[in-house]
Design an enzyme around this catalytic site. Structure first.
Site, PDB file in Angstrom:
ATOM      1  N   SER A 109      -9.307  24.727  12.596  1.00  0.00           N
ATOM      2  CA  SER A 109      -9.986  24.743  11.309  1.00  0.00           C
ATOM      3  C   SER A 109     -10.275  26.148  10.846  1.00  0.00           C
ATOM      4  CB  SER A 109     -11.260  23.903  11.365  1.00  0.00           C
ATOM      5  OG  SER A 109     -12.360  24.727  11.673  1.00  0.00           O
ATOM      6  N   LYS A 110     -10.191  26.269   9.535  1.00  0.00           N
ATOM      7  CA  LYS A 110     -10.471  27.541   8.895  1.00  0.00           C
ATOM      8  C   LYS A 110     -11.883  27.973   9.228  1.00  0.00           C
ATOM      9  CE  LYS A 110      -8.887  26.863   4.585  1.00  0.00           C
ATOM     10  NZ  LYS A 110      -8.445  27.005   3.206  1.00  0.00           N
TER      11      LYS A 110
END
Ligand code: GLU
Length: 490
Positions: free
Chosen positions: A253-254
């Site tokens: 995930s970012k």
């Protein structure tokens, strides 16, 4: 009947840099289109104005360009289905939403924030839904509210019974009971559509045949199916992609700072290697081939090869792949890219023949950022390197016998008129013969003495060649002096 032209779209929201999941969606959209002679469209989904990030659009363009994923239609290149930016299509959505109000598939909702907040608070359970308060308004009340300019949203009216089923090309048949579907907002009070509405309207208007996106959309898709049905539109093929996890199983995930495409580039990976690697994150070819150029992927990609189980982002595999790509690089291209790294290490043409350095490194490095640590010794001999390196059982060398081996090597190298790989090789191999020792007994100490390192790109001949005669002899001398002092003090 003639087959419909395949049209796919990559539909990013400009909210930050493109992370690996985004890149994979773009790539698969592209490949689904290209493998079937289709058209690949870029559409910018910027209807959530609060989430816009300055510069994000440019990053999307830059990433696609660097990755070689070229769109046939889009905001910058145009096309017959524009505008390709949703905020420029704002006027379109309201009319379609009103059409659904007319056909009783949607309704106006005037509930204000306070009411919705208190509703949410009173409903304790997860997944609390809108209570359809405004569905009970009479025609007259609705008209009065609209005439008085009261802010409103338009909500989709979900069926209360039965279930919705659709076929996903990867996950198969997906069925969701209607009772789980909320009367989602289609058009917000600022007049912008929600993603949930805009994606359906645009996919229809842009004649998209295949929708490829992350599996987080699997459960919302039934709501879109109902919209397609309400309008009487053809439903595209849905291809939801498996999750990408990192080692240990957590979702990439970012937000957790996992590498974006640009981060990987900055880490020294080649765009082609990243694209090849990402292609295999959730898709496998029929055979065991792993190295594919984008052109090859365009030919062999097949929706049937997409897997539904999560794929793990494995840096080791990416490293391996990067190395394969580096080895295949044309020497000039390698050199052009390596020069930046030589600069970082202060290695210049006056210290070494950089083309020769490039030739050695191409066989050795996994990524370009490893270059400085591999060439630092060429710029400057490490002071006080560990003399224990001379004590090598297998090579049969020690700090004692290395002095003699180095002295003999020094003598024969010092006599060379022409300094090049072949002459150095010959001089050192002659030394081996004259002393009647094993190759390693000369080559190991010489390489150590002129590099001061356990590991170097290339062996004694190559390094001596790159360093030049004067530097090689000077390093040999320094090392012999150190060894002698060391031995005397034992
Ligand atoms: N704008 C959506 C996103 O960035 C697109 C999803 C889709 O492809 O429909 O997640």
């Amino acid at each position: 009947m003639s087959q419909k032209q395949v049209r796919t779209r990559y539909a990013p929201s400009p909210t930050g840099s493109m992370h690996i999941g985004n890149l994979r969606s773009a790539l698969y959209e592209y490949l689904v289109a290209k493998s079937q002679g289709g058209v690949f469209v870029l559409r910018i989904e910027d209807t959530d104005q609060k989430r816009q990030v300055e510069g994000a659009l440019q990053k999307i363009y830059d990433t696609l360009k660097l990755a070689g994923i070229q769109h046939d239609e889009g905001p910058d290149v145009g096309g017959n289905y524009g505008p390709y930016v949703q905020s420029e299509r704002k006027h379109l959505y309201l009319a379609y939403a009103k059409q659904l109000v007319e056909s009783k598939h949607a309704y106006y909702c005037f509930c204000d924030k306070e009411r919705l907040d208190s509703l949410r608070q009173s409903q304790e359970h997860e997944g609390a839904k809108y209570d359809r308060h405004c569905l009970g308004l009479s025609e007259r009340e609705i008209k009065e509210n609209l005439d008085s300019g009261m802010p409103y949203v338009i909500r989709q009216k979900m069926p209360t019974e039965g279930s919705v089923t659709y076929h996903d090309a990867v996950f198969g048949e997906i069925t969701v009971p209607s009772s789980e579907l909320e009367d989602q907002i289609l058009v917000k009070s600022d007049g912008f559509p929600t993603y949930n509405f805009a994606n359906v309207v645009d996919d229809h208007l842009m004649e998209i045949t295949h929708v490829v996106r992350g599996s987080e959309y699997v459960s919302s898709t039934p709501k879109y199916i109902l919209l397609y049905e309400a309008f009487g539109w053809d439903v595209p093929v849905f291809i939801h992609l498996p999750l990408i996890t990192k080692e240990g199983g957590r979702k990439m995930s970012k937000r957790e700072g996992d590498a974006s495409f640009v981060d990987l580039i900055d880490m020294g990976y080649l765009p082609e290697a990243i694209v090849n690697y990402v292609a295999l994150l959730g898709w496998s070819p029929r055979d065991n081939q792993e190295i594919f150029s984008l052109k090859e992927l365009e030919e062999v990609f097949d929706i049937k090869g997409i897997s539904k189980s999560p794929s793990t982002f494995d840096f080791e595999k990416l490293n391996w792949m990067n190395r394969e790509y580096i080895r295949k690089m044309d020497l000039d291209a390698f050199h052009a890219k390596a020069i930046e790294e030589y600069k970082k290490a202060s290695l210049t043409e006056t210290t070494a023949d950089l083309h020769k350095v490039s030739q050695l490194l191409r066989e050795r490095i996994e990524f370009f950022t490893q270059i400085p640590e591999n060439v630092d010794f060429l710029v400057k001999m490490p002071d006080n390197y560990d003399l224990n390196m001379y004590n090598h059982k297998k090579m049969k060398t020690s700090t004692e016998n290395s002095v003699e081996f180095l002295e003999a090597s020094y003598q024969s190298l010092a006599q060379l008129m022409d300094w090049n790989f072949q002459s150095i090789e010959k001089a050192l191999m002659d030394t081996v013969e004259t002393l009647g020792v094993k190759n390693g007994q000369i080559l190991w100490p010489v390489r150590t003495a002129i590099s001061g390192k356990q590991m170097t790109p290339g062996g004694a001949f190559e390094i001596a060649d790159i360093l030049g005669k004067e530097e090689t002899l000077s390093r040999l001398q320094i090392s012999m002096d150190r060894l002698k002092t060391f031995n005397e003090n034992q």
